[in-house]
Structure formats: structure tokens, C-alpha cells
Design a protein around this motif. Structure first.
Motif, PDB file in Angstrom:
ATOM      1  N   GLU A  35       0.890  -1.270  -0.024  1.00 29.84           N
ATOM      2  CA  GLU A  35      -0.129  -0.243  -0.112  1.00 29.84           C
ATOM      3  C   GLU A  35       0.802   1.421   0.031  1.00 29.84           C
ATOM      4  O   GLU A  35       0.345   2.078  -0.567  1.00 29.84           O
ATOM      5  N   GLU A  36       2.127   1.241   0.595  1.00 29.42           N
ATOM      6  CA  GLU A  36       2.732   2.297   0.774  1.00 29.42           C
ATOM      7  C   GLU A  36       4.046   2.363  -0.279  1.00 29.42           C
ATOM      8  O   GLU A  36       4.539   1.199  -0.563  1.00 29.42           O
ATOM      9  N   PRO A  37       4.533   3.278  -0.992  1.00 27.21           N
ATOM     10  CA  PRO A  37       5.497   3.334  -1.874  1.00 27.21           C
ATOM     11  C   PRO A  37       6.748   2.771  -0.804  1.00 27.21           C
ATOM     12  O   PRO A  37       6.965   2.987   0.134  1.00 27.21           O
ATOM     13  N   GLN A  38       7.723   2.265  -1.712  1.00 29.07           N
ATOM     14  CA  GLN A  38       8.924   1.861  -0.953  1.00 29.07           C
ATOM     15  C   GLN A  38       9.869   2.931  -0.933  1.00 29.07           C
ATOM     16  O   GLN A  38       9.988   3.773  -1.705  1.00 29.07           O
ATOM     17  N   THR A  39      10.380   2.739   0.156  1.00 24.71           N
ATOM     18  CA  THR A  39      11.516   3.648   0.586  1.00 24.71           C
ATOM     19  C   THR A  39      12.653   3.563  -0.358  1.00 24.71           C
ATOM     20  O   THR A  39      13.322   2.376  -0.072  1.00 24.71           O
ATOM     21  N   PRO A  40      13.372   4.625  -0.789  1.00 23.15           N
ATOM     22  CA  PRO A  40      14.538   4.458  -1.506  1.00 23.15           C
ATOM     23  C   PRO A  40      15.466   3.868  -0.450  1.00 23.15           C
ATOM     24  O   PRO A  40      15.610   4.454   0.674  1.00 23.15           O
ATOM     25  N   ILE A  41      16.572   3.169  -0.894  1.00 19.47           N
ATOM     26  CA  ILE A  41      17.469   2.572  -0.141  1.00 19.47           C
ATOM     27  C   ILE A  41      18.357   3.745   0.490  1.00 19.47           C
ATOM     28  O   ILE A  41      18.853   3.785   1.460  1.00 19.47           O
ATOM     29  N   ALA A  42      18.777   4.823  -0.280  1.00 21.31           N
ATOM     30  CA  ALA A  42      19.491   5.793   0.235  1.00 21.31           C
ATOM     31  C   ALA A  42      18.858   6.760   1.551  1.00 21.31           C
ATOM     32  O   ALA A  42      19.330   7.526   2.058  1.00 21.31           O
ATOM     33  N   LEU A  43      17.340   6.273   1.483  1.00 20.86           N
ATOM     34  CA  LEU A  43      16.685   7.154   2.795  1.00 20.86           C
ATOM     35  C   LEU A  43      16.087   6.143   3.642  1.00 20.86           C
ATOM     36  O   LEU A  43      15.727   6.431   4.803  1.00 20.86           O
ATOM     37  N   ALA A  44      16.536   4.771   3.569  1.00 26.27           N
ATOM     38  CA  ALA A  44      15.999   3.682   4.203  1.00 26.27           C
ATOM     39  C   ALA A  44      16.632   3.461   5.553  1.00 26.27           C
ATOM     40  O   ALA A  44      16.188   3.109   6.712  1.00 26.27           O
ATOM     41  N   GLY A  45      17.945   3.954   5.808  1.00 25.41           N
ATOM     42  CA  GLY A  45      18.701   4.008   7.044  1.00 25.41           C
ATOM     43  C   GLY A  45      19.194   2.507   7.340  1.00 25.41           C
ATOM     44  O   GLY A  45      19.220   2.243   8.653  1.00 25.41           O
ATOM     45  N   TYR A  46      19.420   1.773   6.243  1.00 26.25           N
ATOM     46  CA  TYR A  46      19.966   0.252   6.736  1.00 26.25           C
ATOM     47  C   TYR A  46      21.455   0.461   7.206  1.00 26.25           C
ATOM     48  O   TYR A  46      22.197   1.177   6.958  1.00 26.25           O
ATOM     49  N   ASN A  47      21.909  -0.580   8.101  1.00 22.61           N
ATOM     50  CA  ASN A  47      23.181  -0.594   8.638  1.00 22.61           C
ATOM     51  C   ASN A  47      24.029  -1.130   7.478  1.00 22.61           C
ATOM     52  O   ASN A  47      23.576  -1.523   6.305  1.00 22.61           O
ATOM     53  N   ASP A  48      25.537  -0.983   7.553  1.00 17.55           N
ATOM     54  CA  ASP A  48      26.212  -1.263   6.501  1.00 17.55           C
ATOM     55  C   ASP A  48      26.260  -2.970   5.942  1.00 17.55           C
ATOM     56  O   ASP A  48      26.416  -3.096   4.733  1.00 17.55           O
ATOM     57  N   HIS A  49      25.904  -3.775   7.011  1.00 17.33           N
ATOM     58  CA  HIS A  49      25.868  -5.209   6.471  1.00 17.33           C
ATOM     59  C   HIS A  49      24.618  -5.516   5.592  1.00 17.33           C
ATOM     60  O   HIS A  49      24.844  -6.106   4.569  1.00 17.33           O
ATOM     61  N   VAL A  50      23.557  -4.733   6.004  1.00 14.47           N
ATOM     62  CA  VAL A  50      22.480  -5.072   4.976  1.00 14.47           C
ATOM     63  C   VAL A  50      22.620  -4.382   3.727  1.00 14.47           C
ATOM     64  O   VAL A  50      22.574  -4.652   2.623  1.00 14.47           O
ATOM     65  N   ASN A  51      23.314  -3.132   3.726  1.00 14.88           N
ATOM     66  CA  ASN A  51      23.886  -2.270   2.417  1.00 14.88           C
ATOM     67  C   ASN A  51      24.631  -3.195   1.573  1.00 14.88           C
ATOM     68  O   ASN A  51      24.354  -3.366   0.361  1.00 14.88           O
ATOM     69  N   TYR A  52      25.433  -4.044   2.282  1.00 16.77           N
ATOM     70  CA  TYR A  52      26.414  -4.956   1.544  1.00 16.77           C
ATOM     71  C   TYR A  52      25.551  -5.831   0.815  1.00 16.77           C
ATOM     72  O   TYR A  52      25.735  -6.167  -0.408  1.00 16.77           O
ATOM     73  N   GLU A  53      24.633  -6.444   1.534  1.00 19.28           N
ATOM     74  CA  GLU A  53      23.630  -7.678   1.261  1.00 19.28           C
ATOM     75  C   GLU A  53      22.902  -7.070  -0.058  1.00 19.28           C
ATOM     76  O   GLU A  53      23.017  -7.860  -1.168  1.00 19.28           O
ATOM     77  N   LEU A  54      22.310  -5.872  -0.027  1.00 23.01           N
ATOM     78  CA  LEU A  54      21.468  -5.191  -1.110  1.00 23.01           C
ATOM     79  C   LEU A  54      22.340  -4.993  -2.265  1.00 23.01           C
ATOM     80  O   LEU A  54      21.997  -4.902  -3.423  1.00 23.01           O
ATOM     81  N   GLN A  55      23.663  -4.424  -2.139  1.00 26.79           N
ATOM     82  CA  GLN A  55      24.345  -3.550  -3.273  1.00 26.79           C
ATOM     83  C   GLN A  55      25.550  -4.389  -3.764  1.00 26.79           C
ATOM     84  O   GLN A  55      26.170  -4.302  -4.928  1.00 26.79           O
ATOM     85  N   CYS A  56      26.119  -5.209  -2.854  1.00 24.85           N
ATOM     86  CA  CYS A  56      27.423  -5.916  -3.147  1.00 24.85           C
ATOM     87  C   CYS A  56      27.072  -7.630  -3.436  1.00 24.85           C
ATOM     88  O   CYS A  56      27.846  -8.250  -4.228  1.00 24.85           O
ATOM     89  N   ALA A  57      26.426  -8.189  -2.630  1.00 26.27           N
ATOM     90  CA  ALA A  57      26.479  -9.512  -2.625  1.00 26.27           C
ATOM     91  C   ALA A  57      25.783 -10.411  -3.699  1.00 26.27           C
ATOM     92  O   ALA A  57      26.130 -11.375  -3.871  1.00 26.27           O
ATOM     93  N   GLY A  58      25.186  -9.621  -4.450  1.00 26.86           N
ATOM     94  CA  GLY A  58      24.592 -10.153  -5.804  1.00 26.86           C
ATOM     95  C   GLY A  58      25.731 -10.922  -6.452  1.00 26.86           C
ATOM     96  O   GLY A  58      25.566 -11.595  -7.313  1.00 26.86           O
ATOM     97  N   CYS A  59      26.787  -9.960  -6.567  1.00 35.35           N
ATOM     98  CA  CYS A  59      27.972 -10.431  -7.279  1.00 35.35           C
ATOM     99  C   CYS A  59      29.114 -11.116  -6.542  1.00 35.35           C
ATOM    100  O   CYS A  59      29.506 -12.104  -6.795  1.00 35.35           O
ATOM    101  N   HIS A  60      29.450 -10.432  -5.515  1.00 34.10           N
ATOM    102  CA  HIS A  60      30.681 -10.891  -4.541  1.00 34.10           C
ATOM    103  C   HIS A  60      30.264 -12.049  -3.521  1.00 34.10           C
ATOM    104  O   HIS A  60      30.929 -12.329  -2.729  1.00 34.10           O
ATOM    105  N   LEU A  61      28.956 -12.200  -3.610  1.00 31.84           N
ATOM    106  CA  LEU A  61      28.717 -13.267  -2.713  1.00 31.84           C
ATOM    107  C   LEU A  61      28.438 -12.634  -1.228  1.00 31.84           C
ATOM    108  O   LEU A  61      29.158 -11.632  -0.661  1.00 31.84           O
ATOM    109  N   GLY A  62      27.515 -13.228  -0.154  1.00 30.26           N
ATOM    110  CA  GLY A  62      27.714 -12.780   0.869  1.00 30.26           C
ATOM    111  C   GLY A  62      28.568 -12.759   2.113  1.00 30.26           C
ATOM    112  O   GLY A  62      28.831 -11.947   2.704  1.00 30.26           O
ATOM    113  N   ASP A  63      29.770 -13.753   1.542  1.00 29.49           N
ATOM    114  CA  ASP A  63      30.830 -13.960   2.256  1.00 29.49           C
ATOM    115  C   ASP A  63      31.949 -13.067   1.783  1.00 29.49           C
ATOM    116  O   ASP A  63      33.015 -13.354   2.225  1.00 29.49           O
TER     117      ASP A  63
END
Length: 173
Positions: A35-63
Motif C-alpha cells: 500500500e505504501e511506496p517503497q522507501t529508497p535505499i538512500a533514505l532507508a537507514g539500513y546498516n552497512d551489513h544490510v547495504n552490503y547484502e543489497l548492493q554487493c552480495a549479488g556479485c561478490h556473494l554474502g561472504d
């Protein structure tokens, strides 16, 4: 044969009407939970580990191990070596996955700093006198396009070899 031709013509005439019905109407509502629009990642306030998972892990894998088959080098226990050679610091900011990520400049600086921290990806590869990345530094560098990623990386790896740094990035070169 004539029947097939008529059936094909009928399908061609019906298809636009069928496709038109998939266009939302003013009385349609979002699916439950949307029902609510998605919050842009730049405004979501995620911690660094979550940002890694969202932005980097797709290629470099979670570890951070990467995947040679996809031509993605590992970061785990290696990425800090880029800070030991001239141009490596800028390279880390300008890698397309970083520079073009959905993160704002402060989040990107924080993510790279987390990667260089003891619980991040770089491990012991971080130089002894690591200087944390700043928001201002990221803002000044990230928008300079890297036109030859493989060539730039190859030059930096050669500089590492010249300094006697072991290249254990999973690429085998």
C-alpha cells in the motif's frame, strides 16, 4: 490451411484488447503489503551489513568470496590491498557497483569503511594506517566514470605484485 490463417488473424485482432486489460485502472488497489511506496535505499537507514547484502552480495556473494566463473574477484581478506597502491583508494570508490549503487555518498563511505573494518571483508589485507573514507571524498570521486575497469584493475594488481603483495583474489592470474 484457410482455417489456420483465419485463426491467426483472429488472434492478432484479439491480442491488443487482451493486452489493454493488463493496464491498471483508477479503481485498482495495490496488493496487500504494497500500500505504501517503497522507501529508497538512500533514505532507508539500513546498516552497512544490510547495504552490503543489497548492493554487493549479488556479485561478490554474502561472504565476499566472489565467483571466478562470473569474473567477479573475491573481496574477503584481499580488498584492503587496493589501499596499498597508488590509485587503489579511488578505484574502490569508482568500481561501477559502488559508484552507481543506490547508496548516497555518506552510506557509500560508511559501507567501504565497514568493509575495511575487522568484521568486514578486508580482514588482514587492510594497511596498518588505514584512513577512513569520508562523505566528501566519495562525493568528489564517485561520479568520475571508470571507462576500463579490467584494465584499471590489472594495472593495480601489477602494482601490488611489484610491492610483493600476494594476489589471492580468486581470479588465478
Amino acid at each position: 490451411m484457410r482455417g489456420l490463417l483465419i485463426a491467426g488473424l483472429a488472434c492478432a485482432l484479439v491480442a491488443p484488447a487482451a493486452m489493454a486489460r493488463s493496464i491498471p485502472t483508477s479503481n485498482q488497489r495495490p496488493a496487500p503489503g504494497n500500500e505504501e511506496p517503497q522507501t529508497p535505499i538512500a533514505l532507508a537507514g539500513y546498516n552497512d551489513h544490510v547495504n552490503y547484502e543489497l548492493q554487493c552480495a549479488g556479485c561478490h556473494l554474502g561472504d565476499g568470496t566472489g565467483a571466478k566463473v562470473s569474473d567477479v574477484p573475491k573481496m574477503k581478506d584481499f580488498v584492503g590491498n587496493f589501499l596499498k597502491v597508488e590509485g587503489g583508494r579511488e578505484f574502490l570508490i569508482r568500481v561501477p557497483g559502488m559508484s552507481m549503487s543506490a547508496l548516497n555518498d555518506a552510506q557509500l563511505a560508511s559501507l567501504i569503511n565497514w568493509m575495511m573494518s575487522p568484521d568486514g571483508m578486508a580482514g588482514a589485507s587492510v594497511p596498518e594506517h588505514f584512513k577512513p573514507f569520508t562523505t566528501e571524498e566519495v562525493a568528489a570521486i564517485r561520479h568520475k566514470a571508470m571507462l576500463n575497469l579490467p584494465g584499471t584493475r590489472t594495472e593495480l594488481i601489477a602494482k601490488m605484485r611489484d610491492q610483493g603483495i600476494e594476489i589471492n583474489d580468486g581470479m588465478g592470474d
